[in-house]
Structure formats: C-alpha cells, structure tokens
Design a protein around this motif. Structure first.
Motif, PDB file in Angstrom:
ATOM      1  N   LEU A   7      -7.391  12.843  -3.209  1.00 16.88           N
ATOM      2  CA  LEU A   7      -6.999  11.439  -3.262  1.00 16.88           C
ATOM      3  C   LEU A   7      -5.481  11.349  -3.216  1.00 16.88           C
ATOM      4  O   LEU A   7      -4.774  12.066  -3.924  1.00 16.88           O
ATOM      5  CB  LEU A   7      -7.512  10.782  -4.543  1.00 16.88           C
ATOM      6  N   LEU A   8      -4.984  10.418  -2.405  1.00 13.17           N
ATOM      7  CA  LEU A   8      -3.536  10.233  -2.301  1.00 13.17           C
ATOM      8  C   LEU A   8      -2.996   9.578  -3.560  1.00 13.17           C
ATOM      9  O   LEU A   8      -3.650   8.696  -4.141  1.00 13.17           O
ATOM     10  CB  LEU A   8      -3.200   9.351  -1.093  1.00 13.17           C
ATOM     11  N   PRO A   9      -1.801   9.953  -3.994  1.00 15.24           N
ATOM     12  CA  PRO A   9      -1.157   9.222  -5.090  1.00 15.24           C
ATOM     13  C   PRO A   9      -0.917   7.771  -4.683  1.00 15.24           C
ATOM     14  O   PRO A   9      -0.748   7.454  -3.500  1.00 15.24           O
ATOM     15  CB  PRO A   9       0.161   9.984  -5.282  1.00 15.24           C
ATOM     16  N   ASP A  10      -0.891   6.886  -5.666  1.00 11.21           N
ATOM     17  CA  ASP A  10      -0.710   5.465  -5.380  1.00 11.21           C
ATOM     18  C   ASP A  10       0.594   5.195  -4.626  1.00 11.21           C
ATOM     19  O   ASP A  10       0.652   4.329  -3.737  1.00 11.21           O
ATOM     20  CB  ASP A  10      -0.723   4.660  -6.680  1.00 11.21           C
ATOM     21  N   SER A  11       1.649   5.918  -4.984  1.00  5.72           N
ATOM     22  CA  SER A  11       2.937   5.677  -4.320  1.00  5.72           C
ATOM     23  C   SER A  11       2.869   5.990  -2.838  1.00  5.72           C
ATOM     24  O   SER A  11       3.412   5.265  -2.007  1.00  5.72           O
ATOM     25  CB  SER A  11       4.032   6.516  -4.984  1.00  5.72           C
ATOM     26  N   ASN A  14       0.632   3.379  -1.087  1.00  2.53           N
ATOM     27  CA  ASN A  14       1.364   2.128  -0.916  1.00  2.53           C
ATOM     28  C   ASN A  14       2.346   2.206   0.250  1.00  2.53           C
ATOM     29  O   ASN A  14       2.554   1.230   0.971  1.00  2.53           O
ATOM     30  CB  ASN A  14       2.102   1.766  -2.201  1.00  2.53           C
ATOM     31  N   GLN A  15       2.970   3.377   0.419  1.00  7.75           N
ATOM     32  CA  GLN A  15       3.889   3.529   1.550  1.00  7.75           C
ATOM     33  C   GLN A  15       3.143   3.474   2.875  1.00  7.75           C
ATOM     34  O   GLN A  15       3.633   2.925   3.862  1.00  7.75           O
ATOM     35  CB  GLN A  15       4.659   4.851   1.437  1.00  7.75           C
ATOM     36  N   ILE A  16       1.941   4.033   2.904  1.00  6.14           N
ATOM     37  CA  ILE A  16       1.124   3.967   4.121  1.00  6.14           C
ATOM     38  C   ILE A  16       0.717   2.523   4.398  1.00  6.14           C
ATOM     39  O   ILE A  16       0.789   2.033   5.530  1.00  6.14           O
ATOM     40  CB  ILE A  16      -0.111   4.871   3.981  1.00  6.14           C
ATOM     41  N   ALA A  17       0.302   1.816   3.345  1.00  9.58           N
ATOM     42  CA  ALA A  17      -0.066   0.401   3.510  1.00  9.58           C
ATOM     43  C   ALA A  17       1.122  -0.428   3.942  1.00  9.58           C
ATOM     44  O   ALA A  17       0.992  -1.391   4.711  1.00  9.58           O
ATOM     45  CB  ALA A  17      -0.638  -0.143   2.201  1.00  9.58           C
ATOM     46  N   ALA A  18       2.313  -0.044   3.460  1.00  4.51           N
ATOM     47  CA  ALA A  18       3.517  -0.796   3.830  1.00  4.51           C
ATOM     48  C   ALA A  18       3.781  -0.727   5.318  1.00  4.51           C
ATOM     49  O   ALA A  18       4.365  -1.644   5.898  1.00  4.51           O
ATOM     50  CB  ALA A  18       4.722  -0.246   3.059  1.00  4.51           C
ATOM     51  N   GLY A  19       3.343   0.366   5.950  1.00  8.90           N
ATOM     52  CA  GLY A  19       3.519   0.463   7.394  1.00  8.90           C
ATOM     53  C   GLY A  19       2.766  -0.610   8.159  1.00  8.90           C
ATOM     54  O   GLY A  19       3.174  -1.004   9.257  1.00  8.90           O
ATOM     55  N   GLU A  20       1.660  -1.098   7.589  1.00  3.99           N
ATOM     56  CA  GLU A  20       0.902  -2.182   8.218  1.00  3.99           C
ATOM     57  C   GLU A  20       1.425  -3.552   7.818  1.00  3.99           C
ATOM     58  O   GLU A  20       1.534  -4.460   8.633  1.00  3.99           O
ATOM     59  CB  GLU A  20      -0.577  -2.078   7.850  1.00  3.99           C
ATOM     60  N   VAL A  21       1.744  -3.697   6.540  1.00  2.00           N
ATOM     61  CA  VAL A  21       2.116  -5.010   6.019  1.00  2.00           C
ATOM     62  C   VAL A  21       3.580  -5.340   6.299  1.00  2.00           C
ATOM     63  O   VAL A  21       3.909  -6.457   6.696  1.00  2.00           O
ATOM     64  CB  VAL A  21       1.822  -5.075   4.508  1.00  2.00           C
ATOM     65  N   VAL A  22       4.478  -4.366   6.094  1.00  2.00           N
ATOM     66  CA  VAL A  22       5.914  -4.608   6.226  1.00  2.00           C
ATOM     67  C   VAL A  22       6.433  -3.813   7.420  1.00  2.00           C
ATOM     68  O   VAL A  22       6.763  -2.631   7.302  1.00  2.00           O
ATOM     69  CB  VAL A  22       6.672  -4.204   4.947  1.00  2.00           C
ATOM     70  N   GLN A  23       6.514  -4.467   8.546  1.00  2.00           N
ATOM     71  CA  GLN A  23       7.008  -3.808   9.748  1.00  2.00           C
ATOM     72  C   GLN A  23       8.520  -3.930   9.885  1.00  2.00           C
ATOM     73  O   GLN A  23       9.166  -3.083  10.482  1.00  2.00           O
ATOM     74  CB  GLN A  23       6.322  -4.406  10.984  1.00  2.00           C
TER      75      GLN A  23
END
Length: 621
Positions: A7-11, A14-23
């Motif tokens: 399992l990936l750490p939350d940090s 979140n950075q991976i998710a940021a690639g989709e949400v915050v371009q």
C-alpha cells in the motif's frame, strides 16, 4: 518469493492524485474558489503572486470551519457533501469528491485561517507536503482565508513544466471568469502582484458580463430564455455582426457548473445558420438547469464534461431557443407560415366601408422630353401645324453636341480592339510561361517532365512563415503606418497573453502600445500582410492561432507567432490571381528552404509526369 504489492503511503498517494486534480496554478484556484462558493460566501477575494507559483490566496466570508473540520478537510476523501453513493446523482454543489484539498496540501505549503460566525476564536493550521506542522487558536474574521504557497515545491519536475507567468495567469483568469459568471450575485475581486485586475460587485448576469468584458458588450447581447419539462435555459448570445474570428467568450453552464460540450456548441452554431460569415464564432453565455438525476457529472477529473440521459432533446431545445431569440430581436426573419396570425400585423383591421380609395393626380400635358430650351422655342413658334410643332419639339429635346456620340462610339471600338490585342498578347505570354489557375485554388505550371500542381494558400503560408522567421531573428520587420490608429480591446486573459508576445509582435513590424488595462493602440502593421486585414482582426486572429499552436511543446514561442501571422495573412483558397501574382508566388516558393511541405506537414506541390498522363489515357509511355 516475498510479496511485492504494498500500500502506498498517504503522502505519495496524494501526490499521485494531485497530478490529476492540480495540473497548474489555475487548477488550485478553481478548487479553492469553488469551496468558498459552497461555503455560502457572498464576498470572495483572490490574490495571486508570480502567476500563482508563489502564492494563491482566497479570502471569503462564508460559514467557516470548526477546529475538527479544519483539520479533517485535508484528509483524502473527506467531504461534507456525500454520505452515500446515491448522493452522486443529486449533486448541486461545486466540489464533492474530497480530493482537492488533500492533493493541494501534498504539493505546497498551506496556511489556513478559519472561524465560524458563532465562534469567538478561529483556527490557524499550517501544512507542508501533507504534514501538519502547526495548529493553534487565532483571532480572525468570520469565514476562511487559505494561502497556497510555492506550488509544486517538492516536485521540481512538475514545476519546471509550468508555462511562463502570462500564460499561467491567463489560465487563472479564465477559471476566475467562469466562476464569476456562474455566480453574479457574489462579489469577486482578483489581484495579481499588487494590481487589481477585476473588481466585480454583485449584480445581474448582463452587468457581470459588461464588468468582465467591457462596456462595448452592452450592445452586443441578445437574451435567451426557454423553459420546458426537460430543461430551463437562459442567458445571452451575441449579435451576428459582432462574431469574432476567435473562439472568445463561449460559455456553457449546467446547474451553474462550467462545462465543455462540442455537441451543444454545434447546436448554438446551427441556430446562426445563414447569419455568420465563414470561420467566425458568436459569443454565448448560456445556463442550463436540469434535474441532477438526469445527468452524470462524475465522468472527468476536472468535472468539465457531463453525460445526459436525453442529449438529443437538449440539443433541439438549445438550438430552437437561440433561433427564436434571434428572431424576436429582429436578427432573423420570424414569420411562421404554420399560423394564421403570422401576417395579421401586416393587414389592416379597418372595416371595408372605411377604406378610402387612393386618388391619382397627373398632368395630361406633361412631356418628359420638354426642356427649358424647348419651351422657349414653343413660345416663339408662329403657330404652324400641330405636326410641325411636335416635330420641332422633339428635335429641340435632343441634347446639344450630339455629334460627340459618334466620337464615343469610335473610342469604344478602338478600346475593344486594344483589349482584343492585349488579350492575344496576354494569351501568348501565358502560353510561354505555361502557368494557369484552376478553381481559384490551385496553380498549374508546366515543367520539362510534365507539370506541377501548387496549392496557393499553403504555398503563400510557407513563403510568409519563412520571411517572418527571418524578421524575428533580425528584428527588422517592415511596417506600414496606419492612417488612423485603431484601438484593440481584449479580454483580460488575452491582454496578458499579448503582453507576453509584444516583443515578438513588434519585431514582425507591428507598431503597438498598451492603452489602459485591457487595450492596445495599433499604429502600424507589417507591410507583408496587405491592406485587406484590419488591425483588430489581425491581432485577434494572431492570438487565437497562437493559443492553438501553444499546445505543441516542440514549437517555440517565436515560431508560433510566425506561424500564426502567416496563417492569417496568407491568400486564401478562392482568391483569383493574375499572371504576375502567380509567377511571383512560384518564384518565392522555390526560394524557400522547405518549399514542398506546408505548415501542417502536408504537401504543397504535387508533380505529374508525362508517363503518368499517358498511362491514364491507356497509352504506353
């Protein structure tokens, strides 16, 4: 063999998710402003520095958050809007997935100050890369103030991919304008590097449009309103005469959420059928209200795409509503031949006995051939026979110096002979050079092995592009002075973009200077573009074409500007060229470094050999 899945750490997640949400910074601006709107704020301030790379701050007077909510809002999938899966089909808020704040916190340094209206003290929270570094009580106004600093500070590769400040600011302004349009009852302001770009008081939609895009838009708008059992549509469309060569102000909102929908855009363009010139785009700001259960908005990470249950009906409603509005405001004919009352206003409603027959007065002695000279001759006549008098009258009516008519006739004959001779000479000259134009689109030239076909528009684009590139390198573009300088007013986003391109634009031969907050005065244009294009048209088209090329990373800014101007200044398909123009174009084309390839990497020249022609006719070469 040991297990390899972890399992990936939350940090990291979140950075991976940021690639989709915050371009880019504009993505963070959008999420923060939407949170303020959902918090019920009626006053929202946006402050950015360094085009959002150094600071994005949003201050609102919304409901604020408790100590627990302030901490929890940065947790992934934490949301106040969703309780169960069914809630996804009744969403009327802006944000709902609970990923935005966690994603932003993972790639920036955040300071949050918030207080509920019923609380005496608020909460201050400091976060760096998803880690809470400080939390304490603080005296702060009711509402929320959130500062996002040093975006992508811990992901330098992503930060290096950000564009220049004017480009990033342009994207921020676009997001700001979309939300400001959708919520005209809310006060919005935008400051960049200490300068106030927008100050938008709460108002109606039309006033908000004028505040955003300028006073000139007050006369350009046609209201649209239609309510059916499926949707309710309202807003404004632009009058056809104000359509632009660029896809400027075109906005669709579904339940106050901005969307991109080519299908509905086609419906709008269809309503303007027969009213727009080729390659022009109308303004529209349209709001659609629909039952949330009949749409799916969770089909794209940025929530700008929507699926409808009955898209065909919505298409028809949008098209007919706009067409009806244009008709009601005398933009298009609005006669309805299916209704008996269609011509009722054109027919008099008076009783038959009240209708008065029009009287006609005429002078039976009027002679159209009479002149003052004729009347004098009649007065001096000796009372001869009526036939002789009439003969004298007609003779006197003949214009003086009538003999010159023969001279005119002889001149016409001579000119016809000269034209005939010139035609023969021109034909002989043409036959010598063997150059022809067909369909006002292609140029055919004979060569030793057969003939070549040249697409004239692509050829001229190539010639101008290489010429403009040389001028940009030497910074010696020739300019022609405008007799009457023109003022070009742009929206704020395009104005910021034009500021960035100004050195390159001037190197091409433009004489242009900023005038006010969103306008330029054009005092001269490049000599190569000719007099057919107006200054405003050239600047608007250049910016729009540049924005299209901007998406291609391998093209430099200088090359994009040269391509943009070449595309807009080149002769178009359908333009008739004389022999000299065709000859010059061919000579200039073959002097280019890449005469065979167009700016779109398509062929400019196609060669046909004698052997190919003989084969077509079934003969051996």
């Amino acid at each position: 063999m040991s297990d390899i899945i972890n399992l990936l750490p939350d940090s990291v997640a979140n950075q991976i998710a940021a690639g989709e949400v915050v371009q880019r910074p504009a993505s963070a601006v959008k999420e923060l402003l939407e949170n303020s709107i959902d918090a019920g704020a009626d006053k929202i301030q946006l402050i950015v520095k360094d085009a959002g790379k150094s600071l994005i701050q949003v201050i609102d007077n919304g409901c604020g958050m408790s100590i627990t909510d302030a901490r929890l809002c940065f947790e992934r999938h934490a949301t106040s809007k969703i309780r169960q899966a069914e809630d996804l089909f009744s969403i009327r808020t802006m944000g709902f997935r609970g990923e935005a704040m966690a994603s932003i916190a993972a790639i920036s340094q955040i300071e949050l100050k918030t207080r509920r209206h019923e609380d005496d003290l608020g909460t201050c929270l400091e976060i760096e890369g998803s880690n809470v570094v400080n939390q304490e009580p603080v005296a702060t106004p009711a509402g929320t103030s959130i500062s996002v600093k040093n975006l992508f500070y811990n992901i330098p590769a992503r930060r290096n991919f950000l564009k220049s400040n004017p480009v990033e600011l342009k994207h921020i302004i676009e997001e700001f304008q979309r939300l400001a349009l959708a919520h005209s009852k809310i006060f919005f302001s935008l400051h960049h590097d200490g300068n106030e770009l927008f100050h938008l008081p709460a108002s109606g939609l039309k006033q908000r449009l004028v505040h955003l895009f300028g006073n000139s838009y007050n006369q350009r708008l046609v209201p649209v309103e239609e309510e059916t059992t499926i949707i309710r549509i309202q807003g404004f469309v632009g009058k056809p005469e104000f359509a632009k060569k660029t896809r400027g102000e075109q906005y669709f909102f579904v339940n106050k959420r901005f969307i991109k929908d080519p299908y509905l855009n086609h419906a709008v363009i269809g309503a303007y059928e027969g009213l727009l010139s080729s390659e022009t785009f109308p303004l529209y700001v349209l709001f659609i209200e629909i039952d949330p259960a009949k749409i799916d908005i969770n089909v794209h990470p940025t929530k700008t795409e929507i699926k409808y249950q009955d898209d065909r009906s919505i298409y028809a409603i949008v098209r007919s509503a706009i067409k009806r509005s244009l008709g009601q405001y005398n933009i298009t004919p609005s006669l309805d031949f299916n209704q008996e009352t269609a011509f009722s206003q054109m027919i008099t409603q008076k009783p038959i006995d009240e209708i008065v027959e029009p009287s006609i007065n005429f002078n039976p002695s009027f002679n159209p051939f009479d002149t003052e000279d004729t009347k004098e001759r009649k007065d001096k006549a000796d009372g001869g026979g009526q036939r002789a008098a009439n003969h004298g009258s007609y003779k006197a009516a003949i214009p003086q110096n009538w003999e010159s008519l023969y001279e005119v006739t002889e001149k016409v004959k001579v000119n016809q002979l000269n034209l005939h001779d010139d035609s023969e000479m021109q034909t002989e000259k043409q036959a010598t050079k063997q150059i022809f134009q067909i369909h006002n689109r292609f140029i055919i030239s004979q060569i030793k092995s057969g003939f070549i076909v040249i697409e004239q528009q692509a050829a001229h684009e190539r010639v101008l592009f290489e010429r403009f590139m040389r001028q940009l390198e030497d910074r010696q573009g020739a300019s022609q002075q405008s007799l009457f300088p023109q003022t070009v007013t742009l929206n704020q986003a395009d104005f910021e973009l034009a500021q960035e391109l100004l050195p390159h634009i001037e190197a091409l031969g433009f004489q242009i200077r900023p005038f006010g907050k969103t306008a330029f005065v054009v005092e001269g244009i490049p000599a190569d573009i000719g007099p057919s294009l107006q200054e405003t048209q050239v600047i608007e088209q250049l910016l729009e074409t540049y924005k299209n090329y901007q998406a291609v990373d391998r093209i430099t800014k200088r090359e994009s500007v040269a391509r943009s101007l070449a595309r807009n200044a080149a002769i178009k398909s359908g333009t008739r060229l004389d022999q000299e123009a065709m000859t010059d174009l061919i000579d200039q084309l073959f002097a280019c470094e890449s005469p065979n390839v167009s700016l779109s990497n398509k062929p400019i020249i196609i060669t046909f050999t004698i052997g190919e022609l003989l084969t077509k006719f079934g003969k051996l070469s």
